[in-house]
Write an enzyme that holds these catalytic residues in place. Structure first.
Site: not given
Length: 479
Positions: A242-245
């Site tokens: 996830s890019k949110r990581q």
């Protein structure tokens, strides 16, 4: 590769496979920035992507920054080309005047009936007179592509023969939006044609859209490139990256001091397409081992916890290479100045010879260059403040031990190796009356570093050099 945001590990892997394929076949590696979805454009992302590809050692041959014969390489600068190629004249595309409100109602209705939302192709059936009337009223419109049944199968470089009857599962797709910007489907087909693209390696999420793209090529009368779809790159537990990581973007790895070679190695090691999977492969080795036919359809599971170990292997190789070692010397000098500021022993600490000696001694022991400026290694860069009283608490024979070690270092310290020093220190301990070897090591470690743990005392002595060792012992004894 076509990338829309900052470069993360998934994007790096896609770019890397394209780069390796191009190098393997003496081709051209092109970076194209797709910014036609203006809602998703990230300021500075295009420049950031190119900078990170340069950092990773897989710089494109043609790109927005470098230019090239098929430019511009940013889609928002190619709008006229897409407008001219909208397929209206041939009847393969048509104007759709449906309002956003109507499309929203269609979507809600489909979801309520637990169907997949799709456009009902209503405007496909408008007569030329209907179209003319709506245009005269100044109504907004988009351009949609007529999806025809009877899709031909295509041979994917990874997945083999594939075919998706798109007209049965979705409505006619928008190819040109009301603001004049194309959707991905039109832009990528037009650009691949005009840029002379022969092979495309992209993520498997685009596999189902490829039949749609091939229908567009057929409508244009163009020869399509060969497609290969790369299986997903997932976390070790099988969850999506996830890019949110936030910790999968290349800037983070560069900032933390990881070598680009370690990242290239780990993202290919967890995947497929190569003859071997040993840790420590260079880019040249990856190119020589690569065969597109070896890419499997299994998802690649990425274990980021293994990255420090990958980096240790590549850092060891850099330290062993005289040319690469000089670059590390300069980087470590900069880190020492950054971390320890005005605390250094003296300018000698930053001399190339001293820093190089430190690197060679700790080769294989450190995963990141910045480990050498951690508190464990502060003794290398800052003289400890140790009192005679602290040393006496370990052994009453502090003066005798000091004299024995000073004698050893004065006689042959400069020429001693770690092994020879270990032997020398053991023989010196036998000359003491009651101090155990472990206590003697504890005393010397404290005098030299001010710490109770760290590398072996012999390694400390070799790293510091005979002159500095003698100076620190003298100072501790006289304090």
């Amino acid at each position: 590769p076509v990338i829309t945001g900052f470069l993360h590990l998934g994007g790096l892997r896609t770019a890397l496979y394209n780069y390796i394929f191009a190098r393997k076949h003496q081709g051209t590696f092109i970076l194209r920035v797709e910014d036609t979805d203006q809602n998703r454009v990230v300021p500075g992302a295009a420049e950031g992507i190119e900078a990170m590809l340069d950092w990773a050692g897989i710089a494109p041959d043609e790109s927005p920054g470098r230019g090239g014969p098929a430019g511009p390489y940013v889609q928002s600068q190619r709008l006229e080309l897409y407008g001219r190629a909208a397929l209206l004249a041939s009847g393969a595309a048509y104007r759709c005047f449906c309002s956003p409100q109507r499309l929203q109602l269609l979507r809600r209705d489909a979801l309520r009936r637990q169907h997949t939302p799709r456009y009902d192709n209503r405007c496909r059936h408008l007569s030329p007179a209907d179209v003319a009337q709506k245009l005269s009223q100044g109504l907004d419109y988009v351009i949609r592509f007529r999806l025809e049944r009877g899709v031909e199968p295509f041979q994917d470089l990874v997945y083999g023969w594939s075919r998706h009857e798109v007209a049965e599962v979705e409505g006619d797709p928008v190819i040109l939006k009301g603001d004049g910007f194309p959707t991905y489907h039109l832009a990528n087909v037009v650009d691949d044609h005009y840029m002379g693209i022969t092979h495309v390696l992209r993520g498997t999420e685009w596999l189902a859209s490829t039949s749609k793209h091939l229908l567009l090529y057929k409508a244009f009368g163009w020869e399509p490139p060969q497609f290969g779809h790369l299986p997903l790159l997932l976390n070790k537990d099988g969850s999506k990256l996830s890019k949110r990581q936030g910790d999968i973007f290349l800037e983070r790895f560069a900032r933390d001091g990881f070598l680009p070679e370690a990242l290239l190695d780990i993202v290919t090691n967890c995947g497929s397409g190569f003859t071997e999977k040993q840790m420590g492969r260079t880019l040249e080795e990856l190119i020589s081992q690569f065969e597109v036919g070896r890419i499997t359809t299994h998802s690649a599971l990425l274990d980021l916890e293994a990255l420090p170990e990958f980096n240790r292997v590549h850092l060891t190789r850099h330290i062993e290479d005289p040319g690469l070692r000089q670059k590390l010397v300069r980087e470590l000098q900069g880190l020492v100045e950054l971390v320890y500021g005005g605390q250094q022993v003296d300018p000698d600490v930053l001399e190339d010879e001293y820093v190089e000696r430190v690197l060679l001694l700790r080769k294989g022991h450190i995963c990141l260059l910045k480990n050498l400026v951690s508190s464990d290694y502060s003794y290398l860069w800052v003289r400890p403040s140790v009192s005679r009283q602290q040393l006496q608490a370990i052994s009453a024979e502090v003066d005798e031990i000091g004299k024995l070690v000073l004698g050893l270092m004065t006689r042959q310290g400069a020429a001693l190796t770690v092994e020879e020093l270990n032997q020398g220190l053991r023989s010196l301990q036998k000359q003491t009356r009651e101090t155990k070897y472990s206590s003697m090591m504890q005393l010397l470690r404290l005098a030299l570093s001010g710490r109770q743990h760290g590398p072996s005392v012999a390694e400390m002595m070799v790293a510091l050099g005979a002159e500095e060792v003698c100076g620190r012992i003298h100072r501790a004894l006289s304090s």
